[in-house]
Design a protein around this motif. Structure first.
Motif, mmCIF file in Angstrom:
data_model
loop_
_atom_site.group_PDB
_atom_site.id
_atom_site.type_symbol
_atom_site.label_atom_id
_atom_site.label_comp_id
_atom_site.label_asym_id
_atom_site.label_seq_id
_atom_site.Cartn_x
_atom_site.Cartn_y
_atom_site.Cartn_z
ATOM 1 N N ASP A 12 1.002 -1.338 0.068
ATOM 2 C CA ASP A 12 -0.317 -0.100 0.008
ATOM 3 C C ASP A 12 0.929 1.501 0.010
ATOM 4 O O ASP A 12 0.120 2.128 -0.184
ATOM 5 C CB ASP A 12 -1.065 0.400 1.260
ATOM 6 C CG ASP A 12 -2.103 -1.105 1.154
ATOM 7 O OD1 ASP A 12 -2.862 -1.204 0.056
ATOM 8 O OD2 ASP A 12 -2.737 -1.248 1.815
ATOM 9 N N SER A 35 0.767 6.671 -6.854
ATOM 10 C CA SER A 35 -0.629 8.060 -6.064
ATOM 11 C C SER A 35 -1.070 9.470 -6.376
ATOM 12 O O SER A 35 -1.129 10.374 -6.686
ATOM 13 C CB SER A 35 -1.710 7.118 -5.742
ATOM 14 O OG SER A 35 -3.420 7.695 -5.657
ATOM 15 N N ASN A 36 -0.184 9.118 -5.310
ATOM 16 C CA ASN A 36 -0.116 10.851 -4.737
ATOM 17 C C ASN A 36 1.002 11.524 -5.459
ATOM 18 O O ASN A 36 1.386 12.789 -5.054
ATOM 19 C CB ASN A 36 0.988 10.845 -3.248
ATOM 20 C CG ASN A 36 -0.415 10.880 -2.165
ATOM 21 O OD1 ASN A 36 -1.378 10.553 -2.552
ATOM 22 N ND2 ASN A 36 -0.615 10.164 -1.621
ATOM 23 N N LYS A 40 1.468 1.907 -3.640
ATOM 24 C CA LYS A 40 0.930 2.094 -4.218
ATOM 25 C C LYS A 40 0.681 3.252 -3.864
ATOM 26 O O LYS A 40 -0.132 4.474 -4.878
ATOM 27 C CB LYS A 40 -0.605 1.847 -4.671
ATOM 28 C CG LYS A 40 -0.559 0.006 -4.792
ATOM 29 C CD LYS A 40 -1.622 -1.005 -4.106
ATOM 30 C CE LYS A 40 -1.673 -2.186 -5.235
ATOM 31 N NZ LYS A 40 -2.895 -2.699 -4.651
ATOM 32 N N LYS A 41 0.147 4.326 -2.133
ATOM 33 C CA LYS A 41 0.053 5.522 -2.660
ATOM 34 C C LYS A 41 1.203 6.371 -3.011
ATOM 35 O O LYS A 41 0.719 7.796 -3.463
ATOM 36 C CB LYS A 41 -0.176 5.517 -0.828
ATOM 37 C CG LYS A 41 -0.646 6.830 0.131
ATOM 38 C CD LYS A 41 -0.828 6.416 1.465
ATOM 39 C CE LYS A 41 -1.038 7.767 1.987
ATOM 40 N NZ LYS A 41 -1.173 8.293 3.731
#
Length: 257
Positions: A29, A36-37, A32-33
């Motif tokens: 995660d 994404s950010n 992924k974060k």
């Protein structure tokens, strides 16, 4: 890195998000974060390869280890060397930096084995000298990676930046056999000389502005030269360069490689 299952796609070695997370000591995660950010900092084809549809199906059929790709996954991101480097900088831990150094050397750029048997002593010496020079360049590049990583942290987390620089200065002080405060004072002096600034004057001005804003005396007294540096992007760049030079001078990471 011998236990990492090699994956190749489009003629280059890559890693899945799960592999990257396990190596860097974080959860998937987190990978992924971060992506994404900071999607604007990743370029498809440069930092990652996105597989879906037929391309993903073909990849699943080609990969021997079924655990590398979820059976029901409809999209898969594969991270290139540059993508892995970017993630290590965003995570910013010593583990992530050190693991990427090892990945760069052993996974993304596996060394060809040279058989020196049968070669003349002169040729063997020349090859060994070239290898030693390449090794020295690699070590300097790894130091660059460690310190440059701090600069990228600045844009996402001031506390991480402060902690990282403090840790490096602590190591420099240890290698000098000196006190932390004395070492930091010398670094500040070099920052002032290189940038033509007076950190003391800027600190006084900052505290005066804080007083004018009604901030408490205790808070003003806690404000220091690192706060001054953190308020000026140019000063941060100079500070990073000075810390890097001191780290190289005192061989802070020499025993890590």
């Amino acid at each position: 890195m011998n236990n990492v299952t090699p994956i190749e796609n489009q003629g280059q070695r890559v890693l899945t998000s799960d592999q990257l997370a396990e190596l860097y000591g974080v959860s998937t995660d987190v990978i992924k974060k971060n992506f994404s950010n900071n999607r604007d900092k990743f370029v498809e084809g440069v930092h990652y390869i996105k597989l879906e549809g037929l391309a993903l199906k073909e990849f699943k059929n080609r990969v021997n280890n079924v655990h590398l790709v979820g059976k029901n996954a409809n999209t898969l991101y594969l991270w290139t060397k540059r993508g892995a480097a970017r993630h290590s900088k965003m995570i910013g831990t010593d583990t992530a930096w050190d693991v990427f150094d090892s990945l760069e050397e052993n996974y993304f750029n596996p060394k060809p084995q040279i058989n020196l048997q049968g070669l003349s002593p002169q040729t063997q010496f020349a090859i060994q000298a070239a290898q030693a020079m390449a090794e020295q360049e690699r070590k300097l590049a790894q130091i660059d990676h460690k310190v440059d990583a701090i600069s990228e942290i600045v844009s996402t987390s001031t506390m991480d930046w402060r902690r990282a620089t403090r840790d490096i200065i602590t190591k420099i002080a240890h290698m000098r056999g000196d006190d932390y405060q004395v070492t930091r004072k010398d670094i500040y002096k070099d920052v002032e000389q290189r940038g033509g600034y007076s950190l003391s004057t800027r600190l006084t001005n900052l505290r005066n502005r804080m007083a004018g804003e009604g901030q408490s005396l205790s808070k003003r007294n806690k404000t220091n030269k690192v706060d001054v540096i953190g308020n000026d992007k140019r000063l941060i760049e100079i500070y990073m360069a000075v810390v890097k030079d001191h780290a190289i001078k005192y061989r802070v990471w020499a025993n890590e490689y």
